[in-house]
Scaffold this active site. Structure first.
Site, mmCIF file in Angstrom:
data_model
loop_
_atom_site.group_PDB
_atom_site.id
_atom_site.type_symbol
_atom_site.label_atom_id
_atom_site.label_comp_id
_atom_site.label_asym_id
_atom_site.label_seq_id
_atom_site.Cartn_x
_atom_site.Cartn_y
_atom_site.Cartn_z
ATOM 1 N N GLU A 156 0.827 -1.208 0.000
ATOM 2 C CA GLU A 156 0.000 0.000 0.000
ATOM 3 C C GLU A 156 0.864 1.262 0.000
ATOM 4 O OE1 GLU A 156 -2.719 -0.693 3.291
ATOM 5 O OE2 GLU A 156 -4.149 -1.638 1.945
ATOM 6 N N GLU A 238 -6.090 -8.139 -0.701
ATOM 7 C CA GLU A 238 -6.710 -8.081 0.625
ATOM 8 C C GLU A 238 -8.202 -7.845 0.440
ATOM 9 O OE1 GLU A 238 -5.043 -5.392 3.450
ATOM 10 O OE2 GLU A 238 -2.970 -6.029 3.085
#
Length: 588
Positions: A156, A238
């Protein structure tokens, strides 16, 4: 030897392959429970397990590496392969994961470097860590006959930075270390984060993170791929099937059938990694912290996450909803019966000894003297508690004390009598003192409640714990301090033969005689705030504010016969009797 490729589809030995993965963090699950968690993933019809790798546990102390017991990544991957599961490994320097400092070691805060950047001073620590870590991963790559399909470059990053030189340097270190399977990044599925956080122009596979609306999110990713001339398969690295919990807030739940429908939508388009499949526990002081403006909101010890497996590792309603969905829509995926493990119950565990914190301070910590108070990191400590002590003279009967710039929570004592408790935004407010003698002892007991794991505050001064500026009496800074480091990683050296006084922080020792062992939960609803050791292992924090008033105890920490439970409690609230109970206790 298996061959894994990323073309227009995932290919396994040249055949199309849909990745059905679930996240299990080996470091959040006791090794005695690894096999059950992995079996239950395979039993669902899934084929892959994903795990992060926490730098701050593997290199807790700079230059010293630990890959033993709960940190034995090699054994975890071997066990997964023996059960027929492939693996995805995410050893990025930063992992987020609602984990202390996002997995970065706290000792980096003492270095003059910019984390998560190409700053050579930071990258030299990354390179040294990878030189220790990557030999534990390389033998498990599919290219070496193992089960690891892919390895992550960064996590991320598009929600933090956009420095491609940094990402390329991490990629280079992975490749130089022998990682020769496909590399990937994972980011939010929208344009800004994908642009900033990916290495798509370097042919590093790009994945997205989201928990719903797969059709829309995958469409955004497809558009990004097309703009860069890529025809890659779509994968959600995710897929958030639950959420984490913070102190004082209600437990977050997600409807099982709604989740199953959302997962089905994703699988009809691409591949998926359920985050989390088994959440587990933030043992010790490893809980992360959310950044919210001026306030950092620490997360609880349980990382149950409302996942398909509960904190213990047993199937939940979500698991069975997903299993039904899989059987109906993907019947080619072989399913099995999950393993379910009962907990043990032991009522009436009696208190054997207790001692006040101040009475045994000299047996658990050595004094460190300085003119001005130092931060936890300056003192060489990463997590836990820290006591500051000084003496002030009576200039007036009514005096004012102020702590300037400190974190996270502090108990203020005058001659070992509690005067105040301050927490984050309260720190800095005036503390009135009544001085009746010429000289008085001041004690400030600080608790590091967890560093942020996400966002810009990774670079903030708030991640340095304890006192960062000083303490003022009247209008001047107080000098001549003695500090006592209290990492409290073990319960050794506590002298229970000394005195106990009501209302003070204290240690409480219990003995539990067990004829059988198993997973269980320790009821702490009669205690205030603190931590617990079971047979010498710190199992985490508790706090009466909830939402959870118990701590999970894995079977692997217990033994037949006598077991020792030691509780450090800071609020002066305790019970003479504790219980092992069947299930977690939620605050009503």
């Amino acid at each position: 030897m298996t061959r894994f490729e990323i073309k227009e589809e995932f290919l396994l030995d040249g055949q199309p392959f849909k990745i059905l993965s679930g996240a299990i963090h080996y470091f959040r699950v006791h090794p005695t429970n690894w096999e059950r968690s992995l079996h239950n993933l395979k039993a669902l019809g899934f084929n892959t397990v994903e795990t992060y790798v926490p730098w701050n546990l593997h290199e807790k102390e700079e230059g010293t590496y630990d890959f033993s017991e709960i940190l034995d990544l090699s054994h975890f991957l071997e066990l997964a392969q023996s059960l027929g599961l492939y693996a995805i490994v995410r050893p990025a320097p930063y992992i987020c994961a609602e984990w202390e400092f996002g997995g970065l070691p706290a000792w980096l805060l003492t270095k003059e470097c910019r984390i998560r950047s190409a700053d050579p001073r930071f990258m030299k620590y990354v390179k040294r860590y990878y030189q220790a870590l990557l030999p534990k991963i390389v033998p498990h790559l599919v290219t070496h006959g193992g089960n690891v399909l892919m390895v992550q470059v960064e996590n991320e990053y598009g929600s933090y930075g956009e420095e491609k030189a940094y990402l390329r340097q991490v990629k280079k270190y992975l490749e130089e270390g022998g990682i020769n399977v496909p590399l990937f990044t994972s980011d939010g599925p929208w344009q800004a984060t994908l642009r900033a956080g990916s290495l798509i122009d370097d042919d590093v596979f790009t994945t997205g993170n989201f928990g719903s609306k797969a059709k829309e999110n995958f469409a955004d990713m497809s558009q990004f791929f097309e703009a860069h001339g890529k025809k890659w398969p779509l994968m959600c690295m995710e897929f958030w099937d639950g959420w984490f919990n913070r102190w004082k807030e209600p437990i977050i739940k997600r409807d099982p059938e709604e989740l199953a429908d959302a997962v089905k939508e994703a699988l009809q388009i691409g591949s998926i990694n359920l985050y989390m499949f088994h959440g587990g526990t933030n043992f010790g002081f490893m809980n992360g912290c959310s950044a919210r403006g001026a306030i950092d909101l620490p997360q609880v010890t349980s990382y149950d996450y409302d996942a398909p497996l509960d904190e213990q590792g047993n199937p939940t309603e979500k698991y069975f909803a997903l299993k039904r969905m899989m059987a109906e829509n993907f019947p080619e995926m072989q399913q099995m019966e999950p393993w379910i493990k009962e907990t043990i119950v032991k009522k009436g565990i009696n208190l054997k000894e207790k001692v006040s914190f101040f009475a045994t301070l000299d047996t658990i910590s050595e004094p460190i003297h300085s003119t001005y108070p130092q931060t936890m990191e300056e003192l060489g400590q990463n997590t836990g508690y820290l006591l500051y002590r000084t003496t002030i003279k009576k200039d007036a009967v009514n005096e004012k004390l102020r702590i300037i710039d400190g974190r996270d929570r502090v108990h203020v004592f005058l001659d070992e009598e509690k005067q105040a408790i301050q927490y984050q935004t309260e720190i800095g407010e005036t503390i009135p003192l009544t001085l009746e003698k010429e000289d008085h002892q001041i004690d400030l007991l600080f608790e590091n409640m967890g560093r942020v794991n996400y966002g810009h505050k990774l670079l903030a001064d708030t991640q340095r714990k304890g006192i960062r500026t000083g303490v003022m009496s009247d209008l001047h800074f107080i000098t001549e301090w003695t500090q006592y480091c209290l990492p409290l990683e073990t319960a050794e050296h506590i002298d229970f033969s000394r005195k106990w006084e009501t209302g003070q922080p204290a240690f409480y020792r219990f003995e539990a005689e067990l004829s059988e062992i198993g997973d269980t939960y320790l009821d702490l609803s009669e205690f205030g705030k603190g931590i617990v050791w079971v047979n010498g292992t710190n199992i985490g924090r508790f706090w009466e504010v909830g939402p959870i008033l118990s701590l999970f105890v894995p079977e692997g920490l217990l033994r037949k016969g006598q077991n020792e439970i030691v509780i450090f409690e800071t609020e002066g609230r305790f019970s003479e009797v504790i219980d092992f109970v069947k299930e977690p206790i939620e605050k009503s």
